[in-house]
Design an enzyme around this catalytic site. Structure first.
Site, PDB file in Angstrom:
ATOM      1  N   ASP A  82      46.534 -13.509  -8.464  1.00 10.62           N
ATOM      2  CA  ASP A  82      48.026 -12.985  -8.615  1.00 10.62           C
ATOM      3  C   ASP A  82      48.975 -13.359  -8.211  1.00 10.62           C
ATOM      4  OD1 ASP A  82      49.688 -11.081  -9.806  1.00 10.62           O
ATOM      5  OD2 ASP A  82      49.687 -10.180  -7.610  1.00 10.62           O
ATOM      6  N   GLY A 165      55.860 -18.463 -18.224  1.00 14.33           N
ATOM      7  CA  GLY A 165      56.362 -17.899 -17.350  1.00 14.33           C
ATOM      8  C   GLY A 165      57.560 -18.708 -16.796  1.00 14.33           C
ATOM      9  N   ASP A 167      58.588 -21.433 -15.470  1.00 10.44           N
ATOM     10  CA  ASP A 167      58.177 -22.689 -15.173  1.00 10.44           C
ATOM     11  C   ASP A 167      59.102 -23.774 -15.560  1.00 10.44           C
ATOM     12  OD1 ASP A 167      55.353 -23.140 -14.492  1.00 10.44           O
ATOM     13  OD2 ASP A 167      54.179 -23.609 -16.486  1.00 10.44           O
ATOM     14  N   LYS A 187      51.081 -30.938 -14.574  1.00 10.31           N
ATOM     15  CA  LYS A 187      51.179 -29.404 -13.233  1.00 10.31           C
ATOM     16  C   LYS A 187      49.778 -28.959 -13.209  1.00 10.31           C
ATOM     17  CE  LYS A 187      52.067 -24.265 -14.365  1.00 10.31           C
ATOM     18  NZ  LYS A 187      51.945 -23.401 -14.514  1.00 10.31           N
ATOM     19  N   HIS A 192      50.843 -25.111  -7.573  1.00  9.82           N
ATOM     20  CA  HIS A 192      50.175 -24.034  -6.594  1.00  9.82           C
ATOM     21  C   HIS A 192      49.057 -23.129  -6.609  1.00  9.82           C
ATOM     22  CE1 HIS A 192      52.458 -21.851 -10.211  1.00  9.82           C
ATOM     23  NE2 HIS A 192      52.164 -21.515  -9.988  1.00  9.82           N
ATOM     24  N   ARG A 193      48.433 -22.886  -8.350  1.00 13.93           N
ATOM     25  CA  ARG A 193      47.322 -22.900  -8.355  1.00 13.93           C
ATOM     26  C   ARG A 193      46.267 -23.445  -8.692  1.00 13.93           C
ATOM     27  NH1 ARG A 193      48.855 -21.048 -13.059  1.00 13.93           N
ATOM     28  NH2 ARG A 193      49.052 -18.317 -12.505  1.00 13.93           N
TER      29      ARG A 193
HETATM   30  P1  ITT Z   1      47.293 -11.253 -14.974  1.00 13.37           P
HETATM   31  O1  ITT Z   1      47.568 -10.206 -14.268  1.00 13.37           O
HETATM   32  O2  ITT Z   1      45.962 -10.992 -15.534  1.00 13.37           O
HETATM   33  O3  ITT Z   1      46.260 -11.931 -13.858  1.00 13.37           O
HETATM   34  P2  ITT Z   1      49.970 -11.699 -15.208  1.00 13.37           P
HETATM   35  O4  ITT Z   1      50.657 -12.891 -16.335  1.00 13.37           O
HETATM   36  O5  ITT Z   1      50.243 -10.547 -14.916  1.00 13.37           O
HETATM   37  O6  ITT Z   1      47.878 -12.153 -15.404  1.00 13.37           O
HETATM   38  P3  ITT Z   1      49.926 -13.018 -12.367  1.00 13.37           P
HETATM   39  O7  ITT Z   1      50.650 -10.979 -11.452  1.00 13.37           O
HETATM   40  O8  ITT Z   1      49.740 -13.815 -11.445  1.00 13.37           O
HETATM   41  O9  ITT Z   1      50.107 -12.660 -13.863  1.00 13.37           O
HETATM   42  O10 ITT Z   1      52.140 -13.562 -12.081  1.00 13.37           O
HETATM   43  C1  ITT Z   1      52.981 -12.442 -12.412  1.00 13.37           C
HETATM   44  C2  ITT Z   1      54.529 -13.665 -12.748  1.00 13.37           C
HETATM   45  O11 ITT Z   1      54.643 -14.691 -12.271  1.00 13.37           O
HETATM   46  C3  ITT Z   1      54.373 -14.380 -14.647  1.00 13.37           C
HETATM   47  O12 ITT Z   1      54.116 -12.712 -15.533  1.00 13.37           O
HETATM   48  C4  ITT Z   1      54.799 -15.506 -14.600  1.00 13.37           C
HETATM   49  O13 ITT Z   1      56.022 -14.981 -14.784  1.00 13.37           O
HETATM   50  C5  ITT Z   1      55.402 -15.483 -13.321  1.00 13.37           C
HETATM   51  N1  ITT Z   1      54.333 -16.613 -12.803  1.00 13.37           N
HETATM   52  C6  ITT Z   1      52.727 -17.321 -12.410  1.00 13.37           C
HETATM   53  N2  ITT Z   1      51.684 -17.675 -12.591  1.00 13.37           N
HETATM   54  C7  ITT Z   1      53.011 -18.620 -13.460  1.00 13.37           C
HETATM   55  C8  ITT Z   1      52.803 -20.652 -13.210  1.00 13.37           C
HETATM   56  O14 ITT Z   1      51.890 -20.978 -12.965  1.00 13.37           O
HETATM   57  N3  ITT Z   1      53.737 -20.461 -13.610  1.00 13.37           N
HETATM   58  C9  ITT Z   1      55.065 -20.518 -13.442  1.00 13.37           C
HETATM   59  N4  ITT Z   1      55.303 -18.845 -14.093  1.00 13.37           N
HETATM   60  C10 ITT Z   1      53.900 -18.517 -13.043  1.00 13.37           C
END
Ligand code: ITT
Length: 215
Positions: A82, A165, A167, A187, A192-193
């Site tokens: 998350d 997202g 980015d 990237k 972070h990931r």
């Molecule tokens: P899952 O829960 O199915 O894993 P999600 O898209 O809902 O997928 P998250 O809840 O972890 O993912 O992420 C919340 C938001 O944060 C996501 O909708 C993106 O907008 C943003 N986000 C997550 N990882 C990102 C990244 O590597 N780069 C940019 N934005 C990111």
């Protein structure tokens, strides 16, 4: 060892596959388990949500016919992340609410527009933020967490079209290009990931060594 990536986000699946490609594990995604739908992320913290996603998927695959055969599920782990974007000028928001910052089912564009609107003409030096990623690994008797963070600043307009997202709005410290202007490989190296996955890899190597010695 098999690892199910407990996410419906295909961008994440690609990133995670790439970063874990040097591990001797078989990576499965939720495409292998089409019955598993959206998991409600209602935790108050990133860790709660990551653990809920990994736990829900782990429990569901126990009931999945090929896995339910005796012994088959012993060797399987579920991994979820998350991620949240914490913006200092907004008191850490959107944080755990990053996906639905501008409302349920918000698009990436709507969230980015809301972020730009809330920050208004705040100068770049005061637009400090960080991406925080919490990974949960759940298995038979396994419940582990790994964390990765990248500090940076929020740009005043979108730049670049790679990634997903937030980015295009995130300028990581030490770079003059946004995450979305980076080649995917860059990237994937510094994100972070990627940082959280490096920690997760140490955990997976330890678990796999323990497993081998107990076989
Ligand atoms: P899952 O829960 O199915 O894993 P999600 O898209 O809902 O997928 P998250 O809840 O972890 O993912 O992420 C919340 C938001 O944060 C996501 O909708 C993106 O907008 C943003 N986000 C997550 N990882 C990102 C990244 O590597 N780069 C940019 N934005 C990111």
């Amino acid at each position: 060892m098999k690892i199910v990536l407990a996410t419906h986000n295909r961008h994440k699946v690609e990133e995670i596959r790439h970063i874990l490609s040097d591990l001797p594990v078989e990576l499965l995604s939720l495409d292998n388990f089409p019955e598993i739908g959206e998991i409600i992320e209602d935790g108050d913290t990133l860790e709660e949500n990551a653990r809920k996603k990994a736990r829900t998927v782990y429990d569901l695959i126990q009931k999945y016919p090929p896995m339910a055969e005796k012994g088959k599920s012993q060797n399987i782990l579920s991994l979820a992340d998350d991620t949240g974007l914490e913006v200092d000028a907004l008191g850490g928001r959107p944080g755990v609410y990053s996906a639905r910052y501008s409302g349920e089912n918000a698009t990436y564009r709507e969230n980015n527009e809301k972020l730009l609107g809330e920050l208004g003409d705040t100068p770049l030096e005061k637009r400090t933020a960080r991406f925080r990623c919490v990974i949960s690994i759940i298995g038979n008797g396994v419940d582990e967490v790994a964390v990765g963070e990248v500090p940076g600043r929020i740009l005043s307009r979108e730049r670049g079209s790679n990634g997903f997202g937030y980015d295009p709005l995130f300028l990581p410290d030490g770079f003059d290009i946004s995450y979305a202007e980076m080649e995917t490989a860059l990237k994937n190296k510094l994100s972070h990931r990627a940082r959280a996955l490096e920690e997760a890899k140490k955990i997976l190597k330890r678990l796999s060594a323990q497993k081998t010695s107990s076989d």
